[in-house]
Structure formats: structure tokens, C-alpha cells
Design an enzyme around this catalytic site. Structure first.
Site, mmCIF file in Angstrom:
data_model
loop_
_atom_site.group_PDB
_atom_site.id
_atom_site.type_symbol
_atom_site.label_atom_id
_atom_site.label_comp_id
_atom_site.label_asym_id
_atom_site.label_seq_id
_atom_site.Cartn_x
_atom_site.Cartn_y
_atom_site.Cartn_z
ATOM 1 N N GLU A 73 0.836 -1.208 0.000
ATOM 2 C CA GLU A 73 0.000 0.000 0.000
ATOM 3 C C GLU A 73 0.869 1.256 0.000
ATOM 4 O O GLU A 73 0.556 2.243 -0.666
ATOM 5 C CB GLU A 73 -0.913 0.018 1.239
ATOM 6 C CG GLU A 73 -1.840 -1.180 1.389
ATOM 7 C CD GLU A 73 -1.220 -2.298 2.220
ATOM 8 O OE1 GLU A 73 -0.023 -2.621 2.024
ATOM 9 O OE2 GLU A 73 -1.933 -2.872 3.070
ATOM 10 N N CYS A 100 -2.157 -4.029 7.248
ATOM 11 C CA CYS A 100 -1.705 -4.309 8.609
ATOM 12 C C CYS A 100 -2.138 -3.195 9.556
ATOM 13 O O CYS A 100 -2.365 -2.056 9.150
ATOM 14 C CB CYS A 100 -0.198 -4.511 8.647
ATOM 15 S SG CYS A 100 0.745 -3.072 8.154
ATOM 16 N N CYS A 109 -0.267 0.068 7.835
ATOM 17 C CA CYS A 109 -0.801 0.540 6.548
ATOM 18 C C CYS A 109 -2.232 1.055 6.706
ATOM 19 O O CYS A 109 -2.658 1.945 5.979
ATOM 20 C CB CYS A 109 -0.768 -0.572 5.516
ATOM 21 S SG CYS A 109 0.897 -0.964 4.997
ATOM 22 N N ARG A 231 20.263 -26.009 -8.984
ATOM 23 C CA ARG A 231 21.316 -25.882 -9.994
ATOM 24 C C ARG A 231 20.763 -25.500 -11.359
ATOM 25 O O ARG A 231 21.447 -24.883 -12.161
ATOM 26 C CB ARG A 231 22.078 -27.209 -10.182
ATOM 27 C CG ARG A 231 22.493 -27.896 -8.946
ATOM 28 C CD ARG A 231 23.401 -29.076 -9.216
ATOM 29 N NE ARG A 231 22.714 -30.250 -9.760
ATOM 30 C CZ ARG A 231 21.917 -31.060 -9.063
ATOM 31 N NH1 ARG A 231 21.677 -30.804 -7.785
ATOM 32 N NH2 ARG A 231 21.352 -32.113 -9.627
ATOM 33 N N GLU A 267 10.863 -34.992 -1.156
ATOM 34 C CA GLU A 267 11.216 -35.633 -2.447
ATOM 35 C C GLU A 267 11.215 -37.154 -2.383
ATOM 36 O O GLU A 267 11.592 -37.810 -3.344
ATOM 37 C CB GLU A 267 12.567 -35.100 -2.946
ATOM 38 C CG GLU A 267 12.462 -33.722 -3.585
ATOM 39 C CD GLU A 267 13.304 -33.529 -4.853
ATOM 40 O OE1 GLU A 267 13.604 -34.513 -5.555
ATOM 41 O OE2 GLU A 267 13.656 -32.379 -5.136
ATOM 42 N N THR A 272 8.902 -42.650 3.022
ATOM 43 C CA THR A 272 8.782 -41.274 3.513
ATOM 44 C C THR A 272 7.465 -40.650 3.041
ATOM 45 O O THR A 272 6.703 -40.097 3.843
ATOM 46 C CB THR A 272 10.003 -40.463 3.025
ATOM 47 O OG1 THR A 272 11.154 -41.085 3.575
ATOM 48 C CG2 THR A 272 9.935 -39.023 3.457
ATOM 49 N N SER A 275 4.594 -42.136 4.894
ATOM 50 C CA SER A 275 4.474 -41.647 6.279
ATOM 51 C C SER A 275 3.725 -40.328 6.326
ATOM 52 O O SER A 275 2.868 -40.121 7.184
ATOM 53 C CB SER A 275 5.856 -41.432 6.904
ATOM 54 O OG SER A 275 6.547 -42.637 6.971
HETATM 55 N N1 LIG Z 1 11.711 -40.974 -8.377
HETATM 56 C C1 LIG Z 1 11.665 -40.239 -7.290
HETATM 57 O O1 LIG Z 1 11.026 -39.196 -7.265
HETATM 58 C C2 LIG Z 1 12.408 -40.676 -6.081
HETATM 59 C C3 LIG Z 1 12.890 -41.944 -5.957
HETATM 60 N N2 LIG Z 1 13.531 -42.335 -4.814
HETATM 61 C C4 LIG Z 1 13.953 -43.722 -4.688
HETATM 62 O O2 LIG Z 1 13.253 -44.313 -3.596
HETATM 63 C C5 LIG Z 1 14.036 -45.350 -3.027
HETATM 64 C C6 LIG Z 1 14.038 -45.251 -1.514
HETATM 65 O O3 LIG Z 1 12.729 -45.311 -0.987
HETATM 66 P P1 LIG Z 1 12.431 -46.067 0.390
HETATM 67 O O4 LIG Z 1 13.198 -47.324 0.408
HETATM 68 O O5 LIG Z 1 10.975 -46.149 0.527
HETATM 69 O O6 LIG Z 1 13.098 -45.155 1.499
HETATM 70 P P2 LIG Z 1 13.026 -43.645 1.969
HETATM 71 O O7 LIG Z 1 13.980 -42.833 1.173
HETATM 72 O O8 LIG Z 1 11.632 -43.209 2.062
HETATM 73 O O9 LIG Z 1 13.655 -43.752 3.432
HETATM 74 C C7 LIG Z 1 13.032 -44.542 4.410
HETATM 75 C C8 LIG Z 1 13.627 -44.223 5.757
HETATM 76 O O10 LIG Z 1 13.267 -42.904 6.148
HETATM 77 C C9 LIG Z 1 12.994 -42.883 7.538
HETATM 78 N N3 LIG Z 1 11.569 -42.648 7.758
HETATM 79 C C10 LIG Z 1 10.542 -42.781 6.877
HETATM 80 N N4 LIG Z 1 9.364 -42.478 7.487
HETATM 81 C C11 LIG Z 1 9.666 -42.157 8.762
HETATM 82 C C12 LIG Z 1 8.896 -41.741 9.868
HETATM 83 N N5 LIG Z 1 7.568 -41.624 9.797
HETATM 84 N N6 LIG Z 1 9.531 -41.474 11.023
HETATM 85 C C13 LIG Z 1 10.866 -41.576 11.125
HETATM 86 N N7 LIG Z 1 11.661 -41.973 10.103
HETATM 87 C C14 LIG Z 1 11.062 -42.260 8.936
HETATM 88 C C15 LIG Z 1 13.402 -44.226 8.083
HETATM 89 O O11 LIG Z 1 14.772 -44.103 8.371
HETATM 90 P P3 LIG Z 1 15.619 -45.130 9.307
HETATM 91 O O12 LIG Z 1 16.550 -45.750 8.354
HETATM 92 O O13 LIG Z 1 16.352 -44.273 10.295
HETATM 93 O O14 LIG Z 1 14.680 -46.061 9.940
HETATM 94 C C16 LIG Z 1 13.141 -45.114 6.888
HETATM 95 O O15 LIG Z 1 13.816 -46.320 6.919
HETATM 96 C C17 LIG Z 1 15.421 -45.191 -3.621
HETATM 97 O O16 LIG Z 1 15.660 -46.217 -4.562
HETATM 98 C C18 LIG Z 1 15.400 -43.862 -4.310
HETATM 99 O O17 LIG Z 1 16.212 -43.819 -5.444
HETATM 100 C C19 LIG Z 1 13.727 -41.470 -3.789
HETATM 101 C C20 LIG Z 1 13.276 -40.182 -3.875
HETATM 102 C C21 LIG Z 1 12.562 -39.705 -5.028
HETATM 103 N N1 LIG Z 2 15.463 -39.446 -10.258
HETATM 104 C C1 LIG Z 2 14.664 -38.361 -10.212
HETATM 105 C C2 LIG Z 2 14.426 -37.699 -9.001
HETATM 106 N N2 LIG Z 2 14.975 -38.123 -7.834
HETATM 107 C C3 LIG Z 2 15.038 -37.278 -6.638
HETATM 108 O O1 LIG Z 2 16.036 -36.273 -6.755
HETATM 109 C C4 LIG Z 2 17.064 -36.479 -5.789
HETATM 110 C C5 LIG Z 2 18.430 -36.160 -6.354
HETATM 111 O O2 LIG Z 2 18.591 -34.776 -6.307
HETATM 112 P P1 LIG Z 2 19.999 -34.115 -6.761
HETATM 113 O O3 LIG Z 2 21.102 -34.792 -6.005
HETATM 114 O O4 LIG Z 2 19.863 -32.665 -6.423
HETATM 115 O O5 LIG Z 2 20.089 -34.328 -8.240
HETATM 116 C C6 LIG Z 2 16.905 -37.922 -5.398
HETATM 117 O O6 LIG Z 2 17.402 -38.213 -4.126
HETATM 118 C C7 LIG Z 2 15.422 -38.099 -5.420
HETATM 119 O O7 LIG Z 2 14.828 -37.500 -4.280
HETATM 120 N N3 LIG Z 2 13.605 -36.619 -9.036
HETATM 121 C C8 LIG Z 2 13.057 -36.151 -10.194
HETATM 122 O O8 LIG Z 2 12.310 -35.151 -10.184
HETATM 123 N N4 LIG Z 2 13.280 -36.771 -11.349
HETATM 124 C C9 LIG Z 2 14.059 -37.852 -11.422
HETATM 125 O O9 LIG Z 2 14.253 -38.374 -12.528
HETATM 126 ZN ZN LIG Z 3 1.253 -2.963 5.955
#
Ligand SMILES: NC(=O)C1=CN([C@@H]2O[C@H](COP(=O)(O)OP(=O)(O)OC[C@H]3O[C@@H](n4cnc5c(N)ncnc54)[C@H](OP(=O)(O)O)[C@@H]3O)[C@@H](O)[C@H]2O)C=CC1
Ligand SMILES: Nc1c(N[C@@H]2O[C@H](COP(=O)(O)O)[C@@H](O)[C@H]2O)[nH]c(=O)[nH]c1=O
Ligand SMILES: [Zn+2]
Length: 332
Positions: A73, A100, A109, A231, A267, A272, A275
Site C-alpha cells: 500500500e 496491517c 498501513c 542448480r 522428495e 517417507t 508416512s
Molecule cells: N523418483 C523419485 O522421485 C524418487 C525416488 N527415490 C527412490 O526411492 C528409493 C528409496 O525409498 P524407500 O526405500 O521407501 O526409502 P526412503 O527414502 O523413504 O527412506 C526410508 C527411511 O526414512 C525414515 N523414515 C521414513 N518415514 C519415517 C517416519 N515416519 N519417522 C521416522 N523416520 C522415517 C526411516 O529411516 P531409518 O533408516 O532411520 O529407519 C526409513 O527407513 C530409492 O531407490 C530412491 O532412489 C527417492 C526419492 C525420489
Molecule cells: N530421479 C529423479 C528424481 N529423484 C530425486 O532427486 C534427488 C536427487 O537430487 P539431486 O542430487 O539434487 O540431483 C533424489 O534423491 C530423489 O529425491 N527426481 C526427479 O524429479 N526426477 C528424477 O528423474
Molecule cells: Zn502494511
């Protein structure tokens, strides 16, 4: 011959002095466009835009450029040319967020608007920030200014969804993001694989630049050692967080809230994402699908039933989808 409708005395005349909803929306949309220019600089403040209108002409406009500096504003009033100052008593000020009413880094403002003596104020949405939250509007009304609230309200709330979530739910806005193959895997037989193409990688890095923090699960961290930085776009790197059994998601979110982290991009991997989905701790989901299959690997997460598709694009065969929570703060 066709009747001349313009001069037909039978036709009802358009009431020129009443501004229609469509007109209000046009100026509010301009406020939103202006506000978006503050995407980088305004943080951790909300993005806000403002325009000052007299008889259908914009005589001033501004946005919140930089944290700690002038609000939208103030900049809108400062842009009014000296020759137009005398028009302010006839003016309508549009602003995407409630003005605000508190002394923060700058004076209120609402007081400035009152001292400038505008006729009317149109507000996009109420500011949920506890120091303001309706008080700005109340102050304007008490000073005799007509205030209209809620023009393009949904859009104005969506614009500042990160800020609003932090201030209402006391946690960051959570975006789950994964890339999957056509047959629904996020890796190839347990090994990380490139699913994105250069253009969609750029979009991922843009999303990272807009996020305050980024998280992966411990398995992904151990397997890939991801950099998770910006990047392929410009902007700040988000704070990197690894989820492991040393902490719980609620503990992690409350420590991010304490650090004023407004947005968290998750990611993956599968455990994860699951969860966060099981705890219903998510606001937005971004999915990318590649046109090829891998046959086996880690399964992509199941899309939750309360997710609503709001965007779908095709980038040379790779598809991107954005979903929001149907019952959420902003998905209604
Ligand atoms: N294509 C894509 O977009 C992506 C692909 N990937 C792929 O996914 C695969 C891995 O997936 P995944 O095996 O499921 O594992 P994650 O990467 O999801 O990691 C799992 C671990 O995270 C921790 N965790 C998860 N949930 C909780 C919670 N609620 N509280 C506390 N800790 C938690 C635990 O750690 P702890 O070990 O301490 O028990 C668990 O073992 C890889 O092959 C990777 O390349 C990964 C990211 C993106
Ligand atoms: N392979 C894949 C992804 N993978 C995700 O990107 C992370 C790697 O990030 P960096 O190390 O910054 O390049 C990897 O751990 C996973 O979370 N993501 C995507 O959008 N597309 C892709 O094809
Ligand atoms: Zn203001």
C-alpha cells in the site's frame, strides 16, 4: 432495420456508479500479479500487491518488494503522481491481503490509508497473522471507510499458502513430489534412475528454489547422497533435512516451524511419502510421469483419495500433475 439498442429508452441503463464484481476481480487480479513480483524478496513476509483506482483509471500501484521495507500500500501511494493526489478522496484502494494494523518493521498501513482519505478499500483476504487478523479491516471501518472483503479470496489465499499455513496450522506447507515411470515405479529395480527430462528437471529446481526446506528419507540419503540444491534454476537452496528414526514427523515439523520455515518439499522415497500421507500431513502433491516402463522397482506412492487435480501439463511426453487436498485450507 435493426433497432438502435443504445438509444432505446426502453432498455435499462447500466448503473455506472456501481462497480461490478467482474471489475473488482480485474483489479484484484492485477494486485495478485504485482504481488508475485515479490516472490523472492518478500519472504518471510507474505506477497502483497495493491492498486489505486479512480473512475476506472489506475492512478497508483505497488507491491511488497523486500522484507523489512515498504508494504504494498505504501508503494502504491508513493507511485501516485502529484497531479492525481487530489483524486484520492474518490479512490478505491485494492489490496490482496488485509492492510496491517500493527507496528512491525514499518508503521500500520491501515493508518496510512486513513490519512490518505480514500473512499473505499477492497481486500482480497483477511490476514491470519495473529497481530492483524481482522484488526486492519476494523480500523478502516471505524474511520468511516467502506471496506469490501473477499474479492478473489481463494486466489489470494492460494498466493500466500505457505505463509498462511505456517500461521494457522503452526507447521510448514508440505509439498510431496515424486517422479515415476509409466508402469508406476520411482526407481529401476532399487537403483536410482533418471525419470525427468532437462525441462522438467528445471521445473523441479524452480520448486526447490521456492521451498524453504527439502526432505528425503534416510534410505534415499544413504543410497544417493542427493544434493537437493538449486542448480537448474536461480534462487536460494532450500535447507536440506533427512528423515530418520532418530525423530518423528511431528517433532521435525515443530522444529521447522520454530525456525520459521514456511514450506517443506518432500522428495521421497516411498516410505517417507507414505508416512506423510498416512499422517495426513501434506498440502500439495507434484507427480511427474515418464513415458517409459522399467518392469520392477520401488512402487510409487498411492495418491490419497482426498487429492484434487488442479494442473496437468505435457512436456514432450513427460507429464506433470499438481494436486491439492480437497478438504484442506485452500483446496475447497
Ligand atoms: N523418483 C523419485 O522421485 C524418487 C525416488 N527415490 C527412490 O526411492 C528409493 C528409496 O525409498 P524407500 O526405500 O521407501 O526409502 P526412503 O527414502 O523413504 O527412506 C526410508 C527411511 O526414512 C525414515 N523414515 C521414513 N518415514 C519415517 C517416519 N515416519 N519417522 C521416522 N523416520 C522415517 C526411516 O529411516 P531409518 O533408516 O532411520 O529407519 C526409513 O527407513 C530409492 O531407490 C530412491 O532412489 C527417492 C526419492 C525420489
Ligand atoms: N530421479 C529423479 C528424481 N529423484 C530425486 O532427486 C534427488 C536427487 O537430487 P539431486 O542430487 O539434487 O540431483 C533424489 O534423491 C530423489 O529425491 N527426481 C526427479 O524429479 N526426477 C528424477 O528423474
Ligand atoms: Zn502494511
Amino acid at each position: 432495420m435493426q433497432e438502435n439498442k443504445v438509444n432505446n429508452p426502453e432498455q435499462p441503463q447500466l448503473e455506472r456508479s456501481e462497480t461490478t464484481n467482474a471489475t473488482h476481480e480485474r483489479y484484484m487480479r492485477r494486485c495478485i500479479d504485482l504481488a508475485l513480483n515479490g516472490r523472492e524478496g518478500a519472504k518471510p513476509n507474505p506477497m502483497v500487491g495493491s492498486v489505486i483506482v479512480v473512475d476506472g483509471r489506475i492512478i497508483g500501484e505497488g507491491y511488497h518488494i523486500e522484507y523489512g521495507k515498504a508494504h504494498a500500500e505504501v508503494n502504491a501511494f508513493a507511485s501516485v503522481e502529484a497531479k492525481d493526489e487530489h483524486l484520492l478522496p474518490k479512490a478505491t484502494l485494492y489490496v490482496s491481503l488485509e492492510p496491517c494494523s500493527h507496528f512491525g518493521k514499518t508503521p500500520p498501513c491501515a493508518d496510512l490509508i486513513i490519512s490518505k482519505g480514500v473512499k473505499k478499500v477492497v481486500v482480497g483476504c483477511v490476514d491470519p497473522y495473529s497481530e492483524v487478523s481482522g484488526r486492519g479491516i476494523e480500523r478502516l471501518r471505524k474511520a468511516g471507510i467502506e471496506v469490501l472483503v473477499g474479492v478473489l479470496e481463494k486466489e489470494c489465499l492460494f498466493l500466500n499458502r505457505f505463509f498462511i499455513t505456517l500461521n494457522t496450522l503452526q507447521r510448514p506447507y508440505i509439498i510431496l513430489k515424486w517422479a515415476q515411470t509409466l508402469d508406476g515405479f520411482i526407481d529401476c529395480n532399487g537403483e536410482a534412475t533418471a525419470i525427468s527430462i532437462p525441462f522438467t528437471s528445471m521445473l523441479v529446481h524452480k520448486l526447490r528454489a521456492e521451498s524453504d526446506a527439502i526432505l528425503v528419507g534416510n534410505n534415499t540419503e544413504k543410497k544417493e547422497c542427493p544434493r537437493l540444491n538449486v542448480r537448474h534454476w536461480s534462487g536460494r537452496d532450500p535447507k536440506k533435512v533427512v528423515l530418520s528414526s532418530k525423530t518423528t514427523i511431528p517433532e521435525l515439523l515443530s522444529s521447522l516451524h520454530a525456525e520459521n520455515i514456511q514450506s517443506l518439499m518432500v522428495e521421497g522415497g516411498l516410505k517417507t511419502h507414505n508416512s506423510f500421507i498416512e499422517a495426513d500431513l501434506w498440502d500439495e502433491i507434484h507427480i511427474e510421469t515418464a513415458p517409459f516402463t522399467v518392469g520392477k522397482g520401488t512402487r510409487a506412492p498411492q495418491i490419497p483419495a482426498n487429492a484434487k487435480l488442479i494442473e496437468h501439463e505435457d512436456w514432450d511426453g513427460n507429464q506433470t500433475f499438481v494436486l491439492v487436498k480437497e478438504s484442506g485450507l485452500l483446496g475447497k
